[in-house]
Write a protein that holds these residues in place. Structure first.
Motif, mmCIF file in Angstrom:
data_model
loop_
_atom_site.group_PDB
_atom_site.id
_atom_site.type_symbol
_atom_site.label_atom_id
_atom_site.label_comp_id
_atom_site.label_asym_id
_atom_site.label_seq_id
_atom_site.Cartn_x
_atom_site.Cartn_y
_atom_site.Cartn_z
ATOM 1 N N THR A 90 25.085 -0.883 67.292
ATOM 2 C CA THR A 90 26.277 -0.129 67.700
ATOM 3 C C THR A 90 27.443 -0.450 66.785
ATOM 4 N N ASP A 115 24.279 3.859 67.116
ATOM 5 C CA ASP A 115 25.240 4.338 68.109
ATOM 6 C C ASP A 115 26.677 4.095 67.651
ATOM 7 N N ALA A 140 29.307 7.714 75.282
ATOM 8 C CA ALA A 140 28.448 7.784 76.460
ATOM 9 C C ALA A 140 28.719 6.624 77.399
ATOM 10 N N ASP A 141 28.774 6.906 78.699
ATOM 11 C CA ASP A 141 29.083 5.861 79.673
ATOM 12 C C ASP A 141 28.094 4.707 79.628
ATOM 13 N N ASP A 142 26.813 5.008 79.435
ATOM 14 C CA ASP A 142 25.844 3.918 79.403
ATOM 15 C C ASP A 142 26.039 3.018 78.191
ATOM 16 N N LEU A 143 26.497 3.599 77.067
ATOM 17 C CA LEU A 143 26.777 2.788 75.885
ATOM 18 C C LEU A 143 28.019 1.930 76.102
ATOM 19 N N ASP A 145 29.045 0.866 78.999
ATOM 20 C CA ASP A 145 28.621 -0.170 79.935
ATOM 21 C C ASP A 145 27.873 -1.296 79.227
ATOM 22 N N ARG A 146 27.050 -0.931 78.243
ATOM 23 C CA ARG A 146 26.261 -1.932 77.525
ATOM 24 C C ARG A 146 27.162 -2.917 76.793
ATOM 25 N N ARG A 160 38.429 5.150 79.891
ATOM 26 C CA ARG A 160 37.356 5.988 79.361
ATOM 27 C C ARG A 160 37.913 7.397 79.190
#
Length: 297
Positions: A90, A115, A140-143, A145-146, A160
């Protein structure tokens, strides 16, 4: 978080470097300035000879760079981040640039299996050192969050904003408001003093009145003390307002105030005030009015 890559070790990047190291997070860094790189090394960062070399060592790279052209070169150039980053890694881009550039970078990164998070920050070097920046984050929200643990080390608040490009958009429109606030405050403040108001008394009244802004409260106390040491340089203000004008042109949006604001900061830079704080636009109004609102230094 074993090691974090950091490209750009200047004022904000250097502050983020110290913050990460203070929290026990190893930093692998690069800066074209040997002075900035050496300062980071003295703090404990490991320095690599190129952005690509950093990307080959870590799974997360944060960039803090001066302008869109340098971002494009660092990310998309031969041997740059996109070419050298590990597949599945990322890249977190925090520079003040236009949304079109970050979208272009994100497209190239996606094709390489990398990413991107679009981050825009608010704050100054002392806030970077303390982890008290404010982040606008697009992606992306999942990214998000990661990487939330890392983001929360660097920032006290995370907003966000939506997809890639939205954080850069928020940053630029906020900067248009901020630069406009300071320009209007400069014009109004000099007018008030020209009409006979004592500067300190005028500041004390305006700082609790409806027209105040955060930049007026923090910046104009120093103006009346004759203090223009830069927390945000006038040259950077001009760079940002030019980015705003370019963005409006690309979007076929006819801005009306932004060109006037740009002319004020351009004039200040042309008068040799580029390294001063962006409140230096006051000096142009002082010259026009034939008065001085601050103490001479």
């Amino acid at each position: 978080m074993n090691e974090i890559g950091l490209i750009g070790l200047g004022n904000i990047g250097g502050g983020m470097c110290k913050r990460l190291l203070d929290r026990g997070i190893a930093v692998v860094g690069f800066d074209v300035s040997s002075e900035a790189a050496n300062a980071a090394a003295e703090l404990g960062a490991k320095i690599e000879p190129s952005p690509g070399a950093v990307a080959q060592r870590v799974d997360v790279v944060v960039t803090s760079l001066p302008n869109p052209a340098i971002v494009r070169d660092v990310y998309l150039g031969s041997g740059g981040l996109v070419a050298k980053a590990r597949r599945g890694s990322t890249l977190i881009e925090t520079s003040t640039i236009d949304p079109h550039t970050i979208r272009h970078v994100a497209e190239a990164a996606a094709a390489a299996g990398v990413d991107i998070l679009d981050v825009a920050l608010s704050g100054e070097p002392p806030q970077a050192i303390l982890g008290e920046l404010v982040f606008q984050v697009g992606g992306a929200d999942d990214l998000i969050d990661r990487h939330l643990d890392l983001l929360q080390v660097l920032a006290k608040k995370i907003n966000r904003t939506g997809g890639i490009g939205t954080a850069k958009t928020v940053k630029l429109v906020n900067n248009l408001m901020s630069l406009g606030n300071v320009a209007v405050a400069a014009e109004a403040f000099v007018l008030g003093v020209k009409c006979g108001m004592e500067p300190k008394r005028l500041y004390d009244i305006l700082s609790v009145s409806g027209g105040r802004s955060a930049h007026f409260i923090s910046g104009f106390q120093k103006v009346i003390e004759g203090e223009y040491r830069a927390s945000f340089k006038t040259s950077l203000a001009l760079k940002d307002i030019n980015l705003i004008l370019d963005l409006a042109k690309e979007e076929h949006y006819a801005v009306q105030l932004a060109p006037v604001i740009a002319s004020l900061y351009r004039n200040a830079v042309e008068q040799g005030l580029g390294e001063d704080n962006f409140t230096s636009v006051v000096k142009g109004y002082e010259a026009t009015a034939g008065i001085q609102v601050g103490t001479s230094r």
